[in-house]
Scaffold this motif. Sequence first.
Motif, PDB file in Angstrom:
ATOM      1  N   LEU A 127       0.841  -1.193   0.000  1.00 28.94           N
ATOM      2  CA  LEU A 127       0.000   0.000   0.000  1.00 28.94           C
ATOM      3  C   LEU A 127       0.881   1.249   0.000  1.00 28.94           C
ATOM      4  O   LEU A 127       1.728   1.424   0.869  1.00 28.94           O
ATOM      5  N   LEU A 128       0.683   2.123  -0.984  1.00 27.55           N
ATOM      6  CA  LEU A 128       1.541   3.298  -1.082  1.00 27.55           C
ATOM      7  C   LEU A 128       1.177   4.349  -0.034  1.00 27.55           C
ATOM      8  O   LEU A 128       2.023   4.903   0.642  1.00 27.55           O
ATOM      9  N   ASP A 129      -0.130   4.586   0.084  1.00 31.01           N
ATOM     10  CA  ASP A 129      -0.572   5.598   1.039  1.00 31.01           C
ATOM     11  C   ASP A 129      -1.024   4.909   2.329  1.00 31.01           C
ATOM     12  O   ASP A 129      -2.108   4.342   2.397  1.00 31.01           O
ATOM     13  N   ARG A 130      -0.188   4.976   3.360  1.00 34.25           N
ATOM     14  CA  ARG A 130      -0.468   4.264   4.614  1.00 34.25           C
ATOM     15  C   ARG A 130      -1.703   4.769   5.340  1.00 34.25           C
ATOM     16  O   ARG A 130      -2.246   4.117   6.221  1.00 34.25           O
ATOM     17  N   THR A 131      -2.145   5.985   5.004  1.00 31.85           N
ATOM     18  CA  THR A 131      -3.291   6.531   5.722  1.00 31.85           C
ATOM     19  C   THR A 131      -4.609   6.214   5.003  1.00 31.85           C
ATOM     20  O   THR A 131      -5.675   6.630   5.451  1.00 31.85           O
TER      21      THR A 131
END
Length: 318
Positions: free
Chosen positions: A121-125
């Motif tokens: 997952l690139l965007d952890r948020t």
Amino acid sequence: MNCHCCSGNCRKSGAYRNKNRVVQRYACDRCGKSFSESQPLDGLRVDFKQACQVVNLLCEGMGIRAVARITNLHRDTVLSILENAGTKMESFLNAKVQDVKAEQVQIDEIYSFVGCKPQTLLDRTDEERGEFFTYLSVDRESKLIINWRTSKRNKENTLIFMRDLQRRVPQRFQLTSDAFAGYCRGDAAVKQVFGNEIDYATETKVFGRTNQMVSRYFNPLVVIGIKRKTRIGNPDLSMATTCHAERTNLSVRTFTRRFTRCTIGYSKKLENLRHAVAMFIAHFNYCRKHSAHGKTPAQAAGLTDHAWTIEEMLAETN
Ligand SMILES: [Zn+2]
């Protein structure tokens, strides 16, 4: 029958026939508006029997595309049925699974992911993708899945899950969980929600390798010991196990395609994961006879007197 608009009294006013049935129309005495009686699958025009077959296939562990091929429906139609039935079954369970007389409740979580695994997952948020946990609570006697929550695993969601459990099981009971800090550490969820009005124990499994080489390719960790610990009240430690909850998790993994490990059937959309879980739990609780007692879990828990069919359940939720 009351008016959708002004809640006034309605009388029958004609009928028409669609693909599935004769649909009664009503007219309001007060405001004059007319409308049709509600349909089991709201806006879906697909044949009702076929839609129920789709739900049955999905609950037996078939993937979306496989169901589409077998029933000759479009993939999007299968997903619409999933969405529609999932929503209905969720409200069905919320209405019916109340006031559960459980004495031994076990909780556990099942890991799954949406879109991609957390490590890619690139965007952890991202709130809609990556790893998700499905919390489940199971009544040891009847095998009823009392409540569930599919979300990220954090303090807030654990609390919501616990409060929901408390609402559904009003009397004092014994609870067993694993030693996940969100449940048991200090004033975590269980303490916050139940205070001292519960007998709570945790069971921790200790994993290790066996000495002998079983296979060159597959050497899983095995349980080499268990630790049980009293956390609140006076729980019976001989009953403090999460085995039954873990066995239920195995059923979820086996009969819901998107939970089957190492396949490409994983969820691409969070909403659909939630619908699939609700659908599976409704089917598991109300339709499927459990081999432990030969009844459905809802029957064993005294919530109903018969095994339900999907048709009945969808018609009921109108
Ligand atoms: Zn009206």
